[in-house]
Design a protein around this motif. Structure first.
Motif, PDB file in Angstrom:
ATOM      1  N   SER A  76      82.342  -9.003-124.559  1.00 55.61           N
ATOM      2  CA  SER A  76      81.219  -9.792-124.198  1.00 55.61           C
ATOM      3  C   SER A  76      80.939  -9.343-122.536  1.00 55.61           C
ATOM      4  CB  SER A  76      81.242 -11.313-124.173  1.00 55.61           C
ATOM      5  OG  SER A  76      81.018 -11.298-125.615  1.00 55.61           O
ATOM      6  N   THR A  77      79.869  -8.964-122.142  1.00 51.55           N
ATOM      7  CA  THR A  77      79.474  -8.885-120.935  1.00 51.55           C
ATOM      8  C   THR A  77      78.026  -9.677-120.472  1.00 51.55           C
ATOM      9  OG1 THR A  77      78.092  -6.703-121.338  1.00 51.55           O
ATOM     10  CG2 THR A  77      80.412  -6.662-120.503  1.00 51.55           C
ATOM     11  N   ASP A  78      78.078 -10.284-119.264  1.00 52.08           N
ATOM     12  CA  ASP A  78      76.760 -11.116-118.913  1.00 52.08           C
ATOM     13  C   ASP A  78      75.574 -10.156-118.719  1.00 52.08           C
ATOM     14  OD1 ASP A  78      78.486 -13.350-118.904  1.00 52.08           O
ATOM     15  OD2 ASP A  78      79.080 -13.280-116.980  1.00 52.08           O
ATOM     16  N   LEU A  79      74.410 -10.788-118.903  1.00 50.61           N
ATOM     17  CA  LEU A  79      73.068  -9.896-118.682  1.00 50.61           C
ATOM     18  C   LEU A  79      72.542 -10.195-117.370  1.00 50.61           C
ATOM     19  CD1 LEU A  79      71.287 -11.049-121.918  1.00 50.61           C
ATOM     20  CD2 LEU A  79      72.801  -9.330-121.534  1.00 50.61           C
ATOM     21  N   LYS A  80      71.984  -9.193-116.608  1.00 50.58           N
ATOM     22  CA  LYS A  80      71.592  -9.176-115.408  1.00 50.58           C
ATOM     23  C   LYS A  80      69.860  -9.394-115.542  1.00 50.58           C
ATOM     24  CE  LYS A  80      73.674  -6.645-112.387  1.00 50.58           C
ATOM     25  NZ  LYS A  80      74.359  -5.434-111.996  1.00 50.58           N
ATOM     26  N   ASN A  81      69.306  -9.183-114.253  1.00 52.39           N
ATOM     27  CA  ASN A  81      67.768  -9.199-114.009  1.00 52.39           C
ATOM     28  C   ASN A  81      67.124 -10.465-114.497  1.00 52.39           C
ATOM     29  OD1 ASN A  81      68.668  -6.376-113.765  1.00 52.39           O
ATOM     30  ND2 ASN A  81      66.608  -5.574-114.795  1.00 52.39           N
ATOM     31  N   GLY A  82      67.934 -11.336-114.129  1.00 49.63           N
ATOM     32  CA  GLY A  82      67.273 -12.865-114.586  1.00 49.63           C
ATOM     33  C   GLY A  82      67.233 -13.199-116.089  1.00 49.63           C
ATOM     34  N   PHE A  83      68.063 -12.502-116.971  1.00 51.61           N
ATOM     35  CA  PHE A  83      68.372 -12.816-118.322  1.00 51.61           C
ATOM     36  C   PHE A  83      69.598 -13.600-118.403  1.00 51.61           C
ATOM     37  CE2 PHE A  83      65.575  -9.524-118.285  1.00 51.61           C
ATOM     38  CZ  PHE A  83      64.684  -9.521-119.579  1.00 51.61           C
ATOM     39  N   ASN A  84      69.553 -14.919-119.175  1.00 51.39           N
ATOM     40  CA  ASN A  84      70.903 -15.621-119.350  1.00 51.39           C
ATOM     41  C   ASN A  84      71.685 -14.958-120.528  1.00 51.39           C
ATOM     42  OD1 ASN A  84      70.335 -17.261-117.134  1.00 51.39           O
ATOM     43  ND2 ASN A  84      69.019 -18.415-118.162  1.00 51.39           N
ATOM     44  N   GLY A  85      72.884 -15.412-120.558  1.00 49.28           N
ATOM     45  CA  GLY A  85      73.710 -14.999-121.742  1.00 49.28           C
ATOM     46  C   GLY A  85      74.500 -13.926-121.712  1.00 49.28           C
ATOM     47  N   ASP A  86      75.075 -13.544-122.737  1.00 48.56           N
ATOM     48  CA  ASP A  86      75.986 -12.053-122.794  1.00 48.56           C
ATOM     49  C   ASP A  86      75.633 -11.156-124.058  1.00 48.56           C
ATOM     50  OD1 ASP A  86      77.629 -13.316-124.702  1.00 48.56           O
ATOM     51  OD2 ASP A  86      78.492 -14.566-123.254  1.00 48.56           O
ATOM     52  N   VAL A  87      76.514 -10.089-124.324  1.00 54.17           N
ATOM     53  CA  VAL A  87      76.313  -9.364-125.207  1.00 54.17           C
ATOM     54  C   VAL A  87      77.363  -8.657-125.589  1.00 54.17           C
ATOM     55  CG1 VAL A  87      75.273  -7.463-123.871  1.00 54.17           C
ATOM     56  CG2 VAL A  87      74.813  -7.506-126.286  1.00 54.17           C
ATOM     57  N   SER A  88      77.873  -8.409-126.781  1.00 54.51           N
ATOM     58  CA  SER A  88      79.039  -7.800-127.004  1.00 54.51           C
ATOM     59  C   SER A  88      78.523  -6.853-128.453  1.00 54.51           C
ATOM     60  CB  SER A  88      80.048  -8.754-127.449  1.00 54.51           C
ATOM     61  OG  SER A  88      79.847  -9.475-128.750  1.00 54.51           O
ATOM     62  N   SER A  89      79.303  -5.974-128.810  1.00 54.17           N
ATOM     63  CA  SER A  89      79.201  -5.174-130.301  1.00 54.17           C
ATOM     64  C   SER A  89      80.309  -4.522-130.916  1.00 54.17           C
ATOM     65  CB  SER A  89      78.174  -4.217-129.711  1.00 54.17           C
ATOM     66  OG  SER A  89      78.710  -3.124-128.922  1.00 54.17           O
ATOM     67  N   ASP A  90      80.023  -4.403-132.117  1.00 51.98           N
ATOM     68  CA  ASP A  90      81.079  -3.666-132.788  1.00 51.98           C
ATOM     69  C   ASP A  90      80.197  -2.496-133.570  1.00 51.98           C
ATOM     70  OD1 ASP A  90      83.581  -5.524-133.045  1.00 51.98           O
ATOM     71  OD2 ASP A  90      82.135  -6.801-133.522  1.00 51.98           O
ATOM     72  N   SER A  91      81.064  -1.489-133.288  1.00 50.04           N
ATOM     73  CA  SER A  91      80.305   0.183-133.522  1.00 50.04           C
ATOM     74  C   SER A  91      81.226   0.805-134.694  1.00 50.04           C
ATOM     75  CB  SER A  91      79.960   0.702-132.440  1.00 50.04           C
ATOM     76  OG  SER A  91      79.147   1.950-132.567  1.00 50.04           O
TER      77      SER A  91
END
Length: 306
Positions: free
Chosen positions: A53-68
């Motif tokens: 997980s990494t935090d979002l920038k540009n005023g967007f809240n939350g984070d995103v992770s992924s499985d590929s």
């Protein structure tokens, strides 16, 4: 868009136009298939990668992770004065957003190929390459509508048995973007019998630990770009459509590859996502840009040459 084109051109540096034995990495990117250690014949590979997980920038809240998950099939062949390499891949990625689901599960088909020919009795040659991909969300979006393609050509100068430098041009087409033409400098340098440097959309430095091509350590920096068609959605009040998202990243990775019985290999790696940006576009206009903090991913890959 101009800044992005300049940024891309800085990372589009060079290619290895010879083949020698086996490949320390798998996959179907140009940086993989141009490897001077590419095995001859076919190579089937399977890769799993988890991005934390990494935090979002540009005023967007939350984070995103992924499985590929990526399945690749590559082909390599060479002759006295030339070579051909090709790679086909299928990728499935499960995106996990802590807030709104800006992207759900995605899939991508990709095909890359490159060939070169040295003029007999000289130190000069030519090369050509082409590639393309189709990407979309797995549910509710058309895979054929999220396309990108590229082709290029140029000249090559060889010195010694394993070294070459090339210069050419590359044309890049992408859904919702204007056509781009970029310079294409390319390098393959066998620094020592065990140490090799190759560049294209980044660079990979590979070290053969024991000199027998059984254990390899690699350090890679590369630019990555993916395009996906999204399902029909509300873009803004009163406007619905099926936009695209363009994901651009710069990654740095360190990996170790161990070979078994000459035809099997396993590679583990750690990857730093130095830069990542999601651009959402509809009718050729950008309506949302999400950047993330730097992040970390880990991956494991297995392959079989036949």
């Amino acid at each position: 868009m101009r800044a992005k084109s300049i940024f891309l051109s800085l990372f589009l540096s060079s290619l290895a136009v010879q083949s020698w034995a086996q490949s320390p990495t798998g996959g179907t990117t140009f940086l993989d298939i141009i490897s001077p250690q590419q095995e001859l014949g076919f190579t089937l590979s399977q890769n799993y990668e988890h991005a934390f997980s990494t935090d979002l920038k540009n005023g967007f809240n939350g984070d995103v992770s992924s499985d590929s998950f990526t399945t690749g099939l590559e082909y390599a062949n060479n002759w006295r004065t030339g070579f051909v390499r090709a790679g086909f891949g299928y990728n499935y990625t499960d995106w996990d957003w802590s807030g709104p689901n800006y992207i759900t599960n995605t899939q991508k088909l990709s095909l890359q190929a490159i060939s070169g020919q040295r003029f007999d009795g000289t130190d000069w040659g030519v090369f050509g390459l082409l590639g393309g991909s189709l990407g979309a969300e797995t549910s509710g979006a058309s895979l054929g509508d999220g396309y990108s393609y590229r082709f290029g050509f140029g000249g090559t100068y060889y010195w010694g048995k394993r070294n070459s430098v090339s210069l050419g041009v590359m044309v890049i087409g992408q859904t919702e973007y204007d056509l781009k033409v970029l310079p294409l400098p390319i390098l393959n340098w066998q620094i020592t019998d065990q140490l090799n440097l190759r560049t294209f959309n980044g660079f990979t430095l590979t070290y053969d630990v024991f000199g027998d091509n059984q254990t390899n350590v690699d350090f890679t920096t590369q630019y990555e770009s993916d395009t996906f068609r999204l399902k029909n959605q509300t873009i803004q009040p009163g406007l619905t459509g099926d936009p695209i998202v363009d994901k651009d990243s710069v990654v740095v990775s360190v990996g170790v590859t161990q070979r078994f019985l000459k035809s099997l290999y396993v590679r583990g790696y750690v990857e730093g996502i130095v830069y990542r940006e999601f651009d959402f576009r509809y009718s050729r206009n950008n309506y949302r840009t999400i950047k993330t903090d730097p992040g970390v991913a880990i991956g494991l890959q297995g392959g079989w040459n036949f």
